[in-house]
Write a protein that holds these residues in place. Structure first.
Motif, PDB file in Angstrom:
ATOM      1  N   ARG A 454       0.613  -1.167  -0.238  1.00 16.70           N
ATOM      2  CA  ARG A 454       0.143  -0.380   0.351  1.00 16.70           C
ATOM      3  C   ARG A 454       0.915   1.615  -0.143  1.00 16.70           C
ATOM      4  O   ARG A 454       0.458   1.795  -0.765  1.00 16.70           O
ATOM      5  CB  ARG A 454      -0.939  -0.230   1.093  1.00 16.70           C
ATOM      6  CG  ARG A 454      -2.217   0.980   0.846  1.00 16.70           C
ATOM      7  CD  ARG A 454      -3.042   0.656   2.327  1.00 16.70           C
ATOM      8  NE  ARG A 454      -4.145  -0.272   1.732  1.00 16.70           N
ATOM      9  CZ  ARG A 454      -4.497  -0.334   1.007  1.00 16.70           C
ATOM     10  NH1 ARG A 454      -4.931   0.546   0.611  1.00 16.70           N
ATOM     11  NH2 ARG A 454      -5.488  -1.554   1.372  1.00 16.70           N
ATOM     12  N   LYS A 455       1.520   1.001   0.508  1.00 12.22           N
ATOM     13  CA  LYS A 455       2.659   2.198   0.865  1.00 12.22           C
ATOM     14  C   LYS A 455       3.842   2.536  -0.833  1.00 12.22           C
ATOM     15  O   LYS A 455       3.548   3.253  -1.369  1.00 12.22           O
ATOM     16  CB  LYS A 455       4.017   2.139   1.911  1.00 12.22           C
ATOM     17  CG  LYS A 455       5.209   3.105   1.640  1.00 12.22           C
ATOM     18  CD  LYS A 455       5.709   3.252   3.180  1.00 12.22           C
ATOM     19  CE  LYS A 455       7.198   4.120   3.228  1.00 12.22           C
ATOM     20  NZ  LYS A 455       7.771   4.086   4.918  1.00 12.22           N
ATOM     21  N   LEU A 456       3.702   1.626  -1.270  1.00 10.43           N
ATOM     22  CA  LEU A 456       4.769   1.924  -2.886  1.00 10.43           C
ATOM     23  C   LEU A 456       3.221   1.576  -3.663  1.00 10.43           C
ATOM     24  O   LEU A 456       3.855   2.770  -4.830  1.00 10.43           O
ATOM     25  CB  LEU A 456       5.206  -0.128  -2.861  1.00 10.43           C
ATOM     26  CG  LEU A 456       6.146  -0.281  -2.168  1.00 10.43           C
ATOM     27  CD1 LEU A 456       6.457  -1.748  -2.784  1.00 10.43           C
ATOM     28  CD2 LEU A 456       7.328   0.745  -3.144  1.00 10.43           C
ATOM     29  N   LYS A 457       2.049   1.358  -3.190  1.00 16.71           N
ATOM     30  CA  LYS A 457       1.161   2.102  -4.476  1.00 16.71           C
ATOM     31  C   LYS A 457       1.450   3.719  -3.976  1.00 16.71           C
ATOM     32  O   LYS A 457       0.180   4.203  -4.990  1.00 16.71           O
ATOM     33  CB  LYS A 457      -0.099   1.480  -4.000  1.00 16.71           C
ATOM     34  CG  LYS A 457      -0.595   0.074  -4.932  1.00 16.71           C
ATOM     35  CD  LYS A 457      -1.958  -0.820  -4.174  1.00 16.71           C
ATOM     36  CE  LYS A 457      -1.636  -2.010  -5.511  1.00 16.71           C
ATOM     37  NZ  LYS A 457      -2.842  -2.562  -5.432  1.00 16.71           N
ATOM     38  N   GLU A 458       0.723   4.298  -2.428  1.00 19.56           N
ATOM     39  CA  GLU A 458       0.966   5.293  -2.824  1.00 19.56           C
ATOM     40  C   GLU A 458       1.718   6.662  -3.679  1.00 19.56           C
ATOM     41  O   GLU A 458       1.276   7.731  -4.193  1.00 19.56           O
ATOM     42  CB  GLU A 458       0.183   5.886  -1.429  1.00 19.56           C
ATOM     43  CG  GLU A 458      -0.598   5.170  -0.606  1.00 19.56           C
ATOM     44  CD  GLU A 458      -0.710   5.112   1.183  1.00 19.56           C
ATOM     45  OE1 GLU A 458       0.500   5.751   1.654  1.00 19.56           O
ATOM     46  OE2 GLU A 458      -1.303   5.000   2.111  1.00 19.56           O
ATOM     47  N   THR A 459       3.174   5.998  -3.154  1.00 18.10           N
ATOM     48  CA  THR A 459       4.279   6.984  -3.429  1.00 18.10           C
ATOM     49  C   THR A 459       3.905   6.819  -5.353  1.00 18.10           C
ATOM     50  O   THR A 459       3.876   7.472  -5.985  1.00 18.10           O
ATOM     51  CB  THR A 459       5.011   5.969  -3.203  1.00 18.10           C
ATOM     52  OG1 THR A 459       5.336   5.632  -1.757  1.00 18.10           O
ATOM     53  CG2 THR A 459       6.668   6.488  -3.551  1.00 18.10           C
ATOM     54  N   ALA A 460       3.748   5.579  -6.120  1.00 26.32           N
ATOM     55  CA  ALA A 460       3.113   5.560  -7.446  1.00 26.32           C
ATOM     56  C   ALA A 460       2.125   6.451  -8.339  1.00 26.32           C
ATOM     57  O   ALA A 460       2.416   7.241  -8.835  1.00 26.32           O
ATOM     58  CB  ALA A 460       3.025   4.407  -7.538  1.00 26.32           C
ATOM     59  N   LEU A 461       1.314   6.752  -6.894  1.00 21.16           N
ATOM     60  CA  LEU A 461       0.502   7.118  -7.332  1.00 21.16           C
ATOM     61  C   LEU A 461       0.630   8.440  -7.289  1.00 21.16           C
ATOM     62  O   LEU A 461      -0.114  10.008  -8.131  1.00 21.16           O
ATOM     63  CB  LEU A 461      -1.141   6.923  -6.199  1.00 21.16           C
ATOM     64  CG  LEU A 461      -1.968   6.041  -6.391  1.00 21.16           C
ATOM     65  CD1 LEU A 461      -2.842   5.670  -5.734  1.00 21.16           C
ATOM     66  CD2 LEU A 461      -2.188   6.022  -8.197  1.00 21.16           C
ATOM     67  N   GLU A 462       0.897   9.285  -6.129  1.00 17.48           N
ATOM     68  CA  GLU A 462       1.666  10.847  -5.524  1.00 17.48           C
ATOM     69  C   GLU A 462       2.403  11.033  -7.609  1.00 17.48           C
ATOM     70  O   GLU A 462       2.420  11.895  -7.731  1.00 17.48           O
ATOM     71  CB  GLU A 462       2.278  10.655  -4.740  1.00 17.48           C
ATOM     72  CG  GLU A 462       1.604  11.063  -3.760  1.00 17.48           C
ATOM     73  CD  GLU A 462       0.220  12.046  -3.320  1.00 17.48           C
ATOM     74  OE1 GLU A 462       1.479  12.900  -3.742  1.00 17.48           O
ATOM     75  OE2 GLU A 462      -0.901  11.878  -2.552  1.00 17.48           O
ATOM     76  N   GLU A 463       3.728   9.705  -7.546  1.00 18.10           N
ATOM     77  CA  GLU A 463       4.253   9.912  -8.559  1.00 18.10           C
ATOM     78  C   GLU A 463       3.462  10.654 -10.205  1.00 18.10           C
ATOM     79  O   GLU A 463       3.866  11.151 -10.876  1.00 18.10           O
ATOM     80  CB  GLU A 463       5.278   8.968  -9.619  1.00 18.10           C
ATOM     81  CG  GLU A 463       6.718   9.279  -7.887  1.00 18.10           C
ATOM     82  CD  GLU A 463       7.244   8.187  -7.747  1.00 18.10           C
ATOM     83  OE1 GLU A 463       7.011   6.943  -9.086  1.00 18.10           O
ATOM     84  OE2 GLU A 463       8.253   7.667  -7.750  1.00 18.10           O
ATOM     85  N   MET A 464       2.490   9.699 -10.074  1.00 21.40           N
ATOM     86  CA  MET A 464       1.798   9.867 -11.348  1.00 21.40           C
ATOM     87  C   MET A 464       0.716  11.040 -11.610  1.00 21.40           C
ATOM     88  O   MET A 464       0.999  11.727 -12.550  1.00 21.40           O
ATOM     89  CB  MET A 464       0.966   8.334 -11.592  1.00 21.40           C
ATOM     90  CG  MET A 464       2.102   7.452 -11.768  1.00 21.40           C
ATOM     91  SD  MET A 464      -0.237   5.337 -11.049  1.00 21.40           S
ATOM     92  CE  MET A 464      -0.368   6.404 -13.043  1.00 21.40           C
ATOM     93  N   LYS A 465       0.434  11.592 -10.396  1.00 22.71           N
ATOM     94  CA  LYS A 465       0.087  12.434 -10.289  1.00 22.71           C
ATOM     95  C   LYS A 465       0.665  13.923 -10.637  1.00 22.71           C
ATOM     96  O   LYS A 465       0.226  15.090 -11.864  1.00 22.71           O
ATOM     97  CB  LYS A 465      -0.932  12.741  -9.118  1.00 22.71           C
ATOM     98  CG  LYS A 465      -2.147  12.261  -8.378  1.00 22.71           C
ATOM     99  CD  LYS A 465      -2.250  12.417  -6.843  1.00 22.71           C
ATOM    100  CE  LYS A 465      -3.831  11.906  -6.982  1.00 22.71           C
ATOM    101  NZ  LYS A 465      -4.210  11.972  -5.359  1.00 22.71           N
ATOM    102  N   MET A 466       1.610  13.787 -10.212  1.00 24.24           N
ATOM    103  CA  MET A 466       2.828  15.150 -10.360  1.00 24.24           C
ATOM    104  C   MET A 466       3.191  15.122 -12.150  1.00 24.24           C
ATOM    105  O   MET A 466       3.420  16.265 -12.334  1.00 24.24           O
ATOM    106  CB  MET A 466       4.202  14.718  -9.485  1.00 24.24           C
ATOM    107  CG  MET A 466       4.103  14.938  -7.846  1.00 24.24           C
ATOM    108  SD  MET A 466       5.191  14.876  -7.384  1.00 24.24           S
ATOM    109  CE  MET A 466       6.639  15.773  -7.707  1.00 24.24           C
ATOM    110  N   ALA A 467       3.480  13.711 -12.332  1.00 26.54           N
ATOM    111  CA  ALA A 467       3.914  14.325 -13.802  1.00 26.54           C
ATOM    112  C   ALA A 467       2.738  14.365 -15.097  1.00 26.54           C
ATOM    113  O   ALA A 467       3.247  14.734 -16.199  1.00 26.54           O
ATOM    114  CB  ALA A 467       4.548  12.220 -14.419  1.00 26.54           C
ATOM    115  N   SER A 468       1.662  13.924 -14.562  1.00 30.83           N
ATOM    116  CA  SER A 468       0.513  14.168 -15.331  1.00 30.83           C
ATOM    117  C   SER A 468      -0.137  16.165 -15.332  1.00 30.83           C
ATOM    118  O   SER A 468      -0.027  16.675 -15.971  1.00 30.83           O
ATOM    119  CB  SER A 468      -1.096  13.892 -15.027  1.00 30.83           C
ATOM    120  OG  SER A 468      -1.336  13.928 -13.370  1.00 30.83           O
TER     121      SER A 468
END
Length: 468
Positions: A454-468
């Motif tokens: 879940r921690k890795l998923k939260e990190t991934a989602l944050e990175e994807m938001k920043m990229a978009s």
């Protein structure tokens, strides 16, 4: 089998969408019985297991029902699997016979050569004839089923028959209702559009990526679905935004239904009733099916609109258990017979269910399950990898795709692309690391060693938001 002209395929049972070969329902019954008889003469007995490794075609269905007719057991294998993956499933299921397509013969021979010594990672779900027949009866209730009795409906069999969605609601339902199924061995945009046009498809089984294709592709004009009266979507939540775009393009003329299920439930447990689609919901439970939401910590039932919890199901379609895995069976089906789905959901006062999250760690790629542990085991075999964790990240086309977080051994020269290539060479296409490879210094874990996905998923989602 007879080869028909394009004008004379109507009122048949199965049509091969590539070759035009077809069989009637009467011929299907005769041929499946003949196959069962031939298998008996070859020594197959009641309870023996036959592995079907084939793309969609009329012969797939013939084999499935031919085996069932003599009390045999089918294990359907993803035809895109590598030889090693096929070998694992054959070993896990105890298959003694394999039926395959000529194009896959070399792969199957290799799998048979490495059959012994392999270990089965996936859990085999045991579905009885009663489970399957019960579920077909449930989903053909008049409030749910818009297949027309007097007029032959036309299905498009593009969802893989080895997957429970393609097997029961599509392949099984078409035979039960006397409908025609046009089979396609795989999804190809051009073939898909041509088949809908040529055969005047009336009933579409879809998954979110197919809904997205129909909505967004310039190949698909609104008039393409002029003959379609019903479209069902399953395998993963479709999302209200996408379905609203679909309905704008094709108007509200098409009856849209969204369903929920899982292999362990044969598979359907929820389906939106006719003319009662509610965006974001899979509808109430189908007839003769009980559903409840339970608190994750206390196990107590949560009432309507009182919050989220794990969705639990009880009904005649619930599996017998996991094959040769009593421990996993007891962990999934409790003493009162409730199947714990592993999905987080909520329920409103009309008993409509909304799936909001997943407890299970399985990644769903275009409706196909990918076990993170399987990919992690493969990656750990790489000499340059010290530790690894695999998660699913959102993907517009596939729903989810796997991403690997990798801890390399000191001074390793390997690149992210090389690690992804290593996986690609050893797994089926849907298991590839389409979400990428990310090098990190340490995998986050609990003191017990359990990966904090879940921690890795939260990190991934944050990175994807920043990229978009």
């Amino acid at each position: 089998m007879s080869l028909l002209s394009s004008e004379s395929w109507a009122m048949r049972g199965k049509v091969n969408g590539l070759t035009g070969q077809s069989i009637t329902h009467g011929e299907f019954q005769t041929l499946s019985k003949r196959l069962g008889s031939a298998l008996t003469r070859l020594g197959m007995k009641q309870g023996d297991v036959l592995g079907i490794v084939s793309p969609n075609c009329p012969e797939f269905a013939l084999t499935f029902f031919g085996v069932a007719s003599i009390g045999g057991i089918n294990t359907t294998v993803n035809c895109t699997y590598t030889a090693v993956e096929i070998a694992k499933q054959l070993e896990n299921s105890g298959a003694s016979i394999v039926m395959t397509h000529p194009l896959l013969l070399t792969n199957i021979q290799e799998a048979c050569n490495i059959y012994k010594g392999t270990t089965g990672v996936p859990k085999g779900v045991m579905l009885t004839h009663y489970n399957l027949v019960a579920n077909l009866q449930q989903i053909t209730h008049p409030s749910l089923m818009s297949v027309r009795g007097a007029v032959q409906d036309i299905f498009l069999g593009v969802l893989p028959f080895f997957h429970i969605y393609g097997m029961v609601p599509c392949m099984g339902l078409s035979l039960m209702t006397g409908s025609l199924t046009v089979t396609l061995p795989m999804f190809d945009p051009k073939l898909y559009v041509e088949a809908i046009q040529k055969y005047k498809v009336t009933y579409l089984h879809t998954v979110p990526p197919l809904v997205s294709f129909l909505t967004q592709s310039p190949m698909v004009k609104p008039e393409l679905l002029d003959n379609v009266h019903t479209m069902i979507c399953g395998a993963a939540p479709v999302g209200p935004v996408l379905i609203n775009e679909f309905r704008k393009k094709f108007t509200d003329r098409i009856q849209f239904q969204e369903g929920y299920g899982l292999t362990e439930a044969s598979p359907v447990t929820h389906l939106t009733p006719i003319n009662k689609y509610l965006p974001g919901s899979t509808g109430p439970s189908i007839p003769n099916t009980y559903a409840k939401i339970v608190d994750l910590e206390t196990g107590k039932t949560i009432g309507p609109d009182e919050g989220t919890g794990e969705l639990c199901i009880k009904g005649p379609q619930i599996m017998k258990g996991y094959y040769r895995n009593e421990k996993a069976t007891k962990e999934t089906i409790d003493e009162e017979g409730w199947l714990h789905t592993g999905d987080i959901a909520k329920m409103d006062h009309d008993e409509n269910v909304y799936i909001v999250d997943r407890l299970k760690e399985l990644i769903k790629v275009k409706g196909l399950q990918v076990a993170p542990a399987e990919l992690e085991d493969l990656l750990r075999e790489h000499p340059d990898i010290n530790d690894v964790a695999v998660i699913g990240i959102p993907d517009e086309r596939a729903g989810e795709v796997p991403r690997a977080y990798v801890v390399l051994s000191p001074n390793s020269p390997k690149t992210e692309e090389e690690i992804a290539k290593y996986v690609e060479e050893n797994v089926a296409p849907h298991k590839r690391l389409a979400g990428g490879v990310v090098f990190i210094n340490e995998i986050p874990k609990l003191a017990t060693g359990k990966i904090l996905r879940r921690k890795l998923k939260e990190t991934a989602l944050e990175e994807m938001k920043m990229a978009s």
